[in-house]
Scaffold this active site. Structure first.
Site, PDB file in Angstrom:
ATOM      1  N   LEU A 212       0.838  -1.191   0.000  1.00 26.27           N
ATOM      2  CA  LEU A 212       0.000   0.000   0.000  1.00 26.27           C
ATOM      3  C   LEU A 212       0.885   1.259   0.000  1.00 26.27           C
ATOM      4  O   LEU A 212       0.721   2.133  -0.848  1.00 26.27           O
ATOM      5  CB  LEU A 212      -0.921  -0.018   1.239  1.00 26.27           C
ATOM      6  CG  LEU A 212      -1.840   1.184   1.448  1.00 26.27           C
ATOM      7  CD1 LEU A 212      -2.843   1.311   0.301  1.00 26.27           C
ATOM      8  CD2 LEU A 212      -2.594   1.056   2.780  1.00 26.27           C
TER       9      LEU A 212
ATOM     10  N   GLU B  11       1.202  -0.121   9.861  1.00 24.10           N
ATOM     11  CA  GLU B  11      -0.255  -0.306   9.659  1.00 24.10           C
ATOM     12  C   GLU B  11      -1.079   0.847  10.256  1.00 24.10           C
ATOM     13  O   GLU B  11      -2.105   0.632  10.899  1.00 24.10           O
ATOM     14  CB  GLU B  11      -0.694  -1.685  10.183  1.00 24.10           C
ATOM     15  CG  GLU B  11      -0.041  -2.765   9.320  1.00 24.10           C
ATOM     16  CD  GLU B  11      -0.597  -4.159   9.485  1.00 24.10           C
ATOM     17  OE1 GLU B  11      -1.770  -4.298   9.843  1.00 24.10           O
ATOM     18  OE2 GLU B  11       0.162  -5.095   9.218  1.00 24.10           O
TER      19      GLU B  11
HETATM   20  C1  LIG Z   1       9.514  -1.732   9.231  1.00 24.66           C
HETATM   21  C2  LIG Z   1       8.337  -1.242   8.441  1.00 24.66           C
HETATM   22  C3  LIG Z   1       7.554  -2.143   7.738  1.00 24.66           C
HETATM   23  C4  LIG Z   1       6.472  -1.702   6.958  1.00 24.66           C
HETATM   24  N1  LIG Z   1       5.768  -2.630   6.234  1.00 24.66           N
HETATM   25  C5  LIG Z   1       4.829  -2.168   5.341  1.00 24.66           C
HETATM   26  C6  LIG Z   1       4.190  -3.086   4.435  1.00 24.66           C
HETATM   27  O1  LIG Z   1       4.435  -4.315   4.457  1.00 24.66           O
HETATM   28  N2  LIG Z   1       3.302  -2.589   3.513  1.00 24.66           N
HETATM   29  C7  LIG Z   1       3.004  -1.264   3.459  1.00 24.66           C
HETATM   30  O2  LIG Z   1       2.185  -0.879   2.608  1.00 24.66           O
HETATM   31  N3  LIG Z   1       3.593  -0.361   4.315  1.00 24.66           N
HETATM   32  C8  LIG Z   1       4.490  -0.788   5.235  1.00 24.66           C
HETATM   33  N4  LIG Z   1       5.110   0.109   6.091  1.00 24.66           N
HETATM   34  C9  LIG Z   1       4.805   1.535   5.982  1.00 24.66           C
HETATM   35  C10 LIG Z   1       4.047   2.079   7.174  1.00 24.66           C
HETATM   36  O3  LIG Z   1       2.708   1.619   7.150  1.00 24.66           O
HETATM   37  C11 LIG Z   1       4.172   3.611   7.102  1.00 24.66           C
HETATM   38  O4  LIG Z   1       5.513   3.914   7.471  1.00 24.66           O
HETATM   39  C12 LIG Z   1       3.202   4.330   8.002  1.00 24.66           C
HETATM   40  O5  LIG Z   1       1.887   4.160   7.533  1.00 24.66           O
HETATM   41  C13 LIG Z   1       3.499   5.837   8.099  1.00 24.66           C
HETATM   42  O6  LIG Z   1       3.713   6.404   6.847  1.00 24.66           O
HETATM   43  P1  LIG Z   1       5.021   7.328   6.616  1.00 24.66           P
HETATM   44  O7  LIG Z   1       6.191   6.535   7.085  1.00 24.66           O
HETATM   45  O8  LIG Z   1       4.998   7.781   5.209  1.00 24.66           O
HETATM   46  O9  LIG Z   1       4.861   8.537   7.603  1.00 24.66           O
HETATM   47  P2  LIG Z   1       4.023   9.893   7.355  1.00 24.66           P
HETATM   48  O10 LIG Z   1       2.659   9.567   6.889  1.00 24.66           O
HETATM   49  O11 LIG Z   1       4.842  10.821   6.530  1.00 24.66           O
HETATM   50  O12 LIG Z   1       3.938  10.465   8.835  1.00 24.66           O
HETATM   51  C14 LIG Z   1       4.999  11.163   9.484  1.00 24.66           C
HETATM   52  C15 LIG Z   1       4.489  11.600  10.847  1.00 24.66           C
HETATM   53  O13 LIG Z   1       3.326  12.458  10.693  1.00 24.66           O
HETATM   54  C16 LIG Z   1       2.256  11.939  11.469  1.00 24.66           C
HETATM   55  N5  LIG Z   1       0.987  12.240  10.780  1.00 24.66           N
HETATM   56  C17 LIG Z   1       0.695  12.079   9.451  1.00 24.66           C
HETATM   57  N6  LIG Z   1      -0.582  12.444   9.208  1.00 24.66           N
HETATM   58  C18 LIG Z   1      -1.109  12.807  10.407  1.00 24.66           C
HETATM   59  C19 LIG Z   1      -2.406  13.260  10.835  1.00 24.66           C
HETATM   60  N7  LIG Z   1      -3.426  13.390   9.976  1.00 24.66           N
HETATM   61  N8  LIG Z   1      -2.586  13.561  12.148  1.00 24.66           N
HETATM   62  C20 LIG Z   1      -1.564  13.418  13.030  1.00 24.66           C
HETATM   63  N9  LIG Z   1      -0.337  12.984  12.695  1.00 24.66           N
HETATM   64  C21 LIG Z   1      -0.115  12.672  11.403  1.00 24.66           C
HETATM   65  C22 LIG Z   1       2.536  10.441  11.562  1.00 24.66           C
HETATM   66  O14 LIG Z   1       1.861   9.858  12.664  1.00 24.66           O
HETATM   67  C23 LIG Z   1       4.041  10.409  11.727  1.00 24.66           C
HETATM   68  O15 LIG Z   1       4.367  10.639  13.058  1.00 24.66           O
HETATM   69  C24 LIG Z   1       6.168  -0.321   6.921  1.00 24.66           C
HETATM   70  C25 LIG Z   1       6.931   0.583   7.652  1.00 24.66           C
HETATM   71  C26 LIG Z   1       8.012   0.149   8.393  1.00 24.66           C
HETATM   72  C27 LIG Z   1       8.838   1.150   9.156  1.00 24.66           C
END
Ligand SMILES: Cc1cc2nc3c(=O)[nH]c(=O)nc-3n(C[C@H](O)[C@H](O)[C@H](O)COP(=O)(O)OP(=O)(O)OC[C@H]3O[C@@H](n4cnc5c(N)ncnc54)[C@H](O)[C@@H]3O)c2cc1C
Length: 390
Positions: free
Chosen positions: A133, A370
């Site tokens: 995703l 997630e």
């Molecule tokens: C080890 C690991 C494994 C993963 N495995 C998968 C996988 O198998 N498949 C997959 O699809 N994804 C996977 N992910 C991705 C994971 O789901 C995302 O990292 C997560 O959803 C956050 O997205 P981002 O890292 O882009 O952070 P961002 O969305 O850029 O967020 C950065 C910060 O802003 C905050 N923030 C953003 N929007 C808001 C809001 N509206 N209100 C308050 N705070 C907010 C967040 O909480 C965070 O603190 C994985 C991530 C990691 C680290």
């Protein structure tokens, strides 16, 4: 050192079969998963052999329909299995949870023909799945994803980059969310892409602070062609499919978090009973006894919360709000409990000679994956305030 063995968690399980299942899982965890965990994590080694064993033992498709090779187990049983696996090694518990997430779309929204064609191999035929995703520019705002799937005759051609994919580069199949229509959630469709599809490649795994044995990588889709028969659900239904999978997947993360926290408590208790200062076991000091009591209480509360949500799901009732609450509470509890575990072990807790510091590093990722814990609060508040609120 005190070598008092940790007591197995006293579980409420619904059937004789589920009690046997948990006994089998504990045996596999004890024999195959826990012993090499520290060394393999340090070396960044993914235990593919363990996943083959879990598949052979019927443990990779537990919550799915027996007609298609699943285990027909209620979620309350599946989650307790995940908890035991994660307590032994998070790379395995989380890996099983992600695999299950990758199977969710086809099992829930696939046609009978699609399920018959693919599910038996996915649920018990040794295949490993991944769920795609997230993208480099689309994380919490997942509905803004940019990977495109364009119709070409009977095929779809997928182009774009997915990010952070657990099992990226080693999975046998990928459940991929791609844009087939306009902007926003309604323009997204789900596909089942084979791991060896032409045009699909993985970047080098990310260098992470923990869970180094679990590969996390970007995936590049360079004109990957899949037949329409690999489209899951209707065109434009992909985001609904993705969110349904995440509701269930968040419970998996909650259960894994409680497994990690339980492992940290077991470690802390054994250490505190054995380590002496001031001529007494440090477990005699009220300052530490209260910490241990708080850790155990957080774990019990978290376990009760994820099981309550699982039982709603098993009863066919809505459980999305409770799943978000369980993910939020259990992963915050795991972070707090593992941090306290390092404290209880003192200087030794800060070294790689004991598992406490690894458990603390592992707990951190569970607050992020997630849906970050901020996003869980967004979900919970939206449920409280009504769907039209933002
Ligand atoms: C080890 C690991 C494994 C993963 N495995 C998968 C996988 O198998 N498949 C997959 O699809 N994804 C996977 N992910 C991705 C994971 O789901 C995302 O990292 C997560 O959803 C956050 O997205 P981002 O890292 O882009 O952070 P961002 O969305 O850029 O967020 C950065 C910060 O802003 C905050 N923030 C953003 N929007 C808001 C809001 N509206 N209100 C308050 N705070 C907010 C967040 O909480 C965070 O603190 C994985 C991530 C990691 C680290």
């Amino acid at each position: 050192m005190n070598d008092r063995a940790p007591q197995p968690v006293d579980r409420q399980l619904p059937t004789e079969e589920s009690r046997d299942l948990l006994a089998l899982v504990r045996e596999i965890a004890q024999r195959e998963i826990r012993p090499p965990a520290a060394e393999q994590e340090e070396a960044g080694h993914f235990p593919r052999d363990v996943f083959s064993l879990l598949s052979e033992s019927g443990l990779l498709g537990l919550p799915y329909d027996g007609e298609f090779g699943g285990g027909d187990q209620p979620y309350e049983v599946y989650l307790q299995v995940l908890e035991e696996l994660a307590a032994a090694r998070l790379t395995v518990g989380l890996g099983v949870s992600v695999h299950s997430l990758a199977c969710h779309g086809l099992a829930g929204y696939g046609t009978k023909e699609q399920k018959a064609a693919h599910l038996p191999a996915m649920l018990g035929g040794g295949l490993l799945g991944a769920y795609c995703l997230s993208e480099p520019s689309s994380g919490s705002d997942a509905a803004s994803l940019g990977t495109k799937a364009v119709r070409d005759g009977d095929d779809w051609v997928i182009t774009g980059t997915k990010a952070w994919i657990t099992h990226g580069g080693i999975a046998d199949f990928y459940t991929v969310l791609a844009r087939t229509g306009g902007e926003g959630p309604k323009g997204i469709t789900a596909f089942l892409v084979p791991g060896d599809a032409e045009g699909l490649s993985a970047a080098a795994p990310e260098k992470k602070m923990g869970m180094k044995g679990s590969p996390t990588a970007q995936l590049h889709f360079d004109g990957v062609r899949v037949p329409d028969a690999r489209r899951i659900g209707e065109e434009g239904q992909g985001f609904t499919i993705a969110l349904a999978a995440l509701d269930a997947g968040r419970l998996g993360i909650a259960a894994c978090a409680i497994g990690v926290a339980q492992a940290a408590l077991d470690e802390s208790l054994a250490y505190a009973l054995g380590r002496k200062q001031f001529n007494r076991p440090i477990a005699d000091f009220q300052g530490l006894r209260f910490m241990l009591a708080d850790m155990a209480t957080k774990i019990e509360a978290g376990r009760s919360l994820y099981l309550a949500a699982a039982r709603l799901r098993d009863a066919g009732k809505p459980f999305s709000r409770q799943a978000a609450m369980a993910k939020l509470f259990c992963t915050d509890a795991a972070m707090a409990v593992t941090t306290d575990a390092v404290q209880i072990l003192g200087g030794y807790g800060y070294t790689a000679d004991f598992p406490a510091e690894r458990l603390m590093r592992e707990a951190k990722v569970l607050q992020i994956v997630e849906g970050t814990n901020q996003i869980q609060r967004v979900v919970i508040a939206r449920h409280l305030a009504g769907p039209e609120s933002r």
